[in-house]
Design an enzyme around this catalytic site. Structure first.
Site, PDB file in Angstrom:
ATOM      1  N   ASP A  82      -4.732  15.399 -30.618  1.00  0.00           N
ATOM      2  CA  ASP A  82      -4.653  14.237 -29.731  1.00  0.00           C
ATOM      3  C   ASP A  82      -3.201  13.975 -29.334  1.00  0.00           C
ATOM      4  O   ASP A  82      -2.269  14.479 -29.955  1.00  0.00           O
ATOM      5  CB  ASP A  82      -5.190  12.982 -30.445  1.00  0.00           C
ATOM      6  CG  ASP A  82      -6.696  13.024 -30.644  1.00  0.00           C
ATOM      7  OD1 ASP A  82      -7.368  13.792 -29.934  1.00  0.00           O
ATOM      8  OD2 ASP A  82      -7.181  12.301 -31.527  1.00  0.00           O
ATOM      9  N   LYS A 114      -6.535  11.397 -25.652  1.00  0.00           N
ATOM     10  CA  LYS A 114      -7.096  10.235 -24.964  1.00  0.00           C
ATOM     11  C   LYS A 114      -6.034   9.151 -24.906  1.00  0.00           C
ATOM     12  O   LYS A 114      -5.369   8.856 -25.893  1.00  0.00           O
ATOM     13  CB  LYS A 114      -8.335   9.705 -25.700  1.00  0.00           C
ATOM     14  CG  LYS A 114      -9.443  10.741 -25.843  1.00  0.00           C
ATOM     15  CD  LYS A 114     -10.561  10.216 -26.716  1.00  0.00           C
ATOM     16  CE  LYS A 114     -11.655  11.257 -26.894  1.00  0.00           C
ATOM     17  NZ  LYS A 114     -11.179  12.421 -27.658  1.00  0.00           N
ATOM     18  N   MET A 119      -4.315  -0.446 -30.949  1.00  0.00           N
ATOM     19  CA  MET A 119      -4.590  -0.301 -29.513  1.00  0.00           C
ATOM     20  C   MET A 119      -4.780  -1.656 -28.828  1.00  0.00           C
ATOM     21  O   MET A 119      -5.683  -1.852 -28.017  1.00  0.00           O
ATOM     22  CB  MET A 119      -5.834   0.579 -29.304  1.00  0.00           C
ATOM     23  CG  MET A 119      -5.665   1.986 -29.841  1.00  0.00           C
ATOM     24  SD  MET A 119      -7.196   2.971 -29.872  1.00  0.00           S
ATOM     25  CE  MET A 119      -8.002   2.298 -31.343  1.00  0.00           C
TER      26      MET A 119
END
Length: 473
Positions: free
Chosen positions: A247, A269, A382
């Site tokens: 990632d 992502k 996040m």
């Protein structure tokens, strides 16, 4: 890279050493150990060099150095105590395009001698490009304690099977997997015990009975970014993988530690930019494993804490794919520690909640009433893009607007940045300081301890990798 490391076969190759003292003796001993056809030039020679001619094929030329004497040699070493003569040797060798080493004068060297760990035929060379020879020697001393003596006999044993293995396995990946099974087997312990005949028999049996390679997936947590926070098991499996699926959150420093010849597949992502859908990532892992490959699925933080590792492992289990799970230091633990913020503290927070600010579409709304309770810490993953909503919901559900907050950007990495303020300022802090992902939001009274306990980047740090090298001048 100031010097490109190569290993040179000197067996019966002409090597010239200019010098006749103790330094020349040390270099001569090393060259003879490598099988070089050795010539030394000097007006006079020490007794030990004189004695070498009685037991070794060494030519001693008693003469002053002249430039034409370097012709025909593969390597030239200047080992005199005269800077003038050493400079003449360098100039003559350079003129003939011959590699030259001027002892203890690195700028004049076209090659340098590394510190060597000798487990012949396995040789490990360490070099500081001439800048810190004592440090290189200390590294060698450390490696001497780590590399067992039986590595040499083991290398000799497997070398006897190299051609057979190449015939048995036509593909490089299959050969690599076979050798990894050998090195994980009882063959190694038999060599260690000195039972080389038994080791030979067992290796031959493994070669005859080797089944088709079986794929496996290693789901690994890489931690928040500092490569020294990797677990030993994670590093070991990263070095065994045929393919690495990674990632964006995995730091470049950690990616440098994966197997050099492994295939790399990015399925990264980012918020609003999913380059590879999760469903396709799941399919990739299954497909690679079914091809017999060892797959390292490496994720930032911990794979089972907001890393979708659970979703991926469910698919692997449904498809009958073998897998291992290696936990990592999750961002909340790593970033808070490197920011000097304890997640719990008897005076400030008796509980902690891990929350993600980026939920699945149409997912269940967060329990804001529970999240807004006092005397607890919220570690929000996040949450940068939704910071205005997070602030509003927490205040609306009773959390005091003056509650301390901290934003840790690029936590544990050398570019780490910590911004502090109050809950009422949360979204303004994000905008004012142009906070970018990856970033962790910490809400709670413990955030106020950052100014008191901050340590990373503000004081001299001792690297765990360097601890054996203390007291190096």
């Amino acid at each position: 890279m100031q010097y490109f490391p190569i290993f040179t076969k000197l067996d019966n190759k002409p090597v010239l050493i200019v010098g006749g003292g103790e330094v020349a003796l040390r270099k001569a001993t090393a060259m003879l150990k490598a099988g070089a056809k050795l010539t030394l030039i000097a007006p006079a020679f020490c007794t030990q060099l004189e004695n070498l001619t009685q037991t070794q094929d060494v030519t001693l030329v008693r003469a002053e150095f002249s430039a034409e004497q370097v012709k025909g040699f593969m390597l030239v070493i200047a080992a005199t105590d005269s800077e003038t003569v050493n400079a003449q040797v360098q100039a003559a060798a350079d003129e003939q395009h011959i590699f030259v080493n001027v002892v203890d004068d690195q700028p004049k060297c076209s090659f340098i001698f590394p510190s060597i760990v000798d487990r012949s035929p396995v040789t490990i060379a360490i070099s500081s490009a001439g800048t810190a020879p004592v440090l290189a020697r200390r590294l060698r001393e450390k490696l001497e304690t780590l590399i067992p003596q039986h590595i040499g006999p083991l290398a000799n044993l497997v070398g006897r099977f190299r051609d057979q293995v190449k015939q048995r396995f036509t593909h490089f990946a299959d050969r690599r997997q076979f050798w990894e099974r050998v090195f994980d087997s009882n063959v190694v312990s038999q060599v260690q015990k000195g039972n080389e005949d038994q080791a030979f028999t067992q290796l031959q049996q493994m070669l005859n009975d080797t089944p088709a390679p079986k794929g496996e997936v290693y789901v690994i947590g890489a931690g928040p970014g500092d490569p020294e926070l990797l677990t030993l098991k994670a590093l070991q499996l990263m070095q065994q993988a045929d393919v690495v699926v990674y990632d964006y959150l995995v730091s470049d420093e950690i990616m440098e530690l994966v197997r050099r010849d492994a295939d790399l597949i990015c399925v990264g992502k980012r918020a609003g930019d999913h380059s590879v859908p999760q469903e396709r990532t799941n399919e990739i892992l299954v497909e690679l494993a079914q091809q017999g490959k060892k797959v390292c699925r490496i994720k930032g933080g911990d794979p089972f804490i907001y890393g979708r590792g659970g979703e991926e492992v469910q698919v692997l289990a449904e498809q009958g794919v073998s897998y291992q799970i290696v936990p990592g230091i999750t961002a909340a633990a790593g970033c808070s520690a490197y920011a000097g913020i304890p997640l719990t503290h008897r005076d400030h927070a008796q509980s902690i909640q891990f929350v993600t600010g980026h939920c699945k579409k149409d997912g269940q709304e967060l329990d804001w009433q529970s999240l807004a309770k006092p005397n607890q810490t919220l570690a929000i993953y996040m949450g940068v893009m939704k910071s205005p909503d997070i602030k509003a919901q927490l205040i609306d559900h009773g959390r005091c607007p003056t509650t301390p907050v901290a934003i840790v950007e690029n936590g544990t990495r050398k570019e780490q940045r910590v911004v502090t303020g109050t809950l009422a300022q949360l979204d303004e802090l994000v905008t004012l300081h142009n906070i970018q992902s990856p970033a962790l939001l910490i809400v709670g009274e413990v955030a106020s301890l950052h100014q008191q306990l901050a340590w990373f980047g503000s004081t001299a740090q001792t690297s765990s990798l360097a601890q054996p090298l203390t007291d190096v001048a």
